[in-house]
Design an enzyme around this catalytic site. Structure first.
Site, mmCIF file in Angstrom:
data_model
loop_
_atom_site.group_PDB
_atom_site.id
_atom_site.type_symbol
_atom_site.label_atom_id
_atom_site.label_comp_id
_atom_site.label_asym_id
_atom_site.label_seq_id
_atom_site.Cartn_x
_atom_site.Cartn_y
_atom_site.Cartn_z
ATOM 1 N N CYS A 29 -15.607 -32.877 2.036
ATOM 2 C CA CYS A 29 -15.351 -31.438 2.045
ATOM 3 C C CYS A 29 -13.935 -31.123 1.553
ATOM 4 O O CYS A 29 -12.949 -31.442 2.216
ATOM 5 C CB CYS A 29 -15.562 -30.927 3.472
ATOM 6 S SG CYS A 29 -14.992 -29.260 3.780
ATOM 7 N N CYS A 32 -11.832 -28.966 3.869
ATOM 8 C CA CYS A 32 -11.430 -29.771 5.028
ATOM 9 C C CYS A 32 -10.180 -30.589 4.689
ATOM 10 O O CYS A 32 -9.260 -30.698 5.507
ATOM 11 C CB CYS A 32 -12.550 -30.720 5.460
ATOM 12 S SG CYS A 32 -14.059 -29.896 5.990
#
Length: 109
Positions: A29, A32
């Site tokens: 991600c 993230c």
């Protein structure tokens, strides 16, 4: 900071009495990865006030489902064993600390 905490450890931690900031993330991600340095900085500065843990959603599907995580990164804050707020997406350190301060009832800034 506890990285990739498992279900049993996490359940015990949130019931331990110390507030907990949980970062639900995935290695793949991109947002993230953008948020990770902010979470590390928060951990470094505020570890005396609350615990910070990282939960990999791919490796912990039970926790991900239990807390209804549908988008990542997701930050959940627990106080006295229960979730008191959550945020999704990349956030600023100031916004995260402001929300935590409000829920803890004390200024962390």
């Amino acid at each position: 900071m506890t990285e990739n905490i498992q279900k049993n450890e996490f359940e015990g931690l949130i019931k331990s009495g110390k507030p907990v900031l949980a970062d639900f993330y995935a290695i793949w991600c991109s947002p993230c990865r953008m948020l990770a340095p902010t979470i590390e900085e928060i951990h470094s500065e505020y570890s005396n006030c609350f615990e910070t843990v990282k939960i990999n959603v791919d490796e912990n599907p039970e926790l991900t489902e239990r807390y209804g995580i549908s988008g990542i990164p997701a930050l959940l804050f627990f106080k006295d064993g229960r979730e008191v707020f959550r945020m999704s997406g990349v956030q600023t350190k100031e916004r995260i600390i402001s929300a935590i301060s409000e829920k803890m009832g004390e200024s962390l800034v």
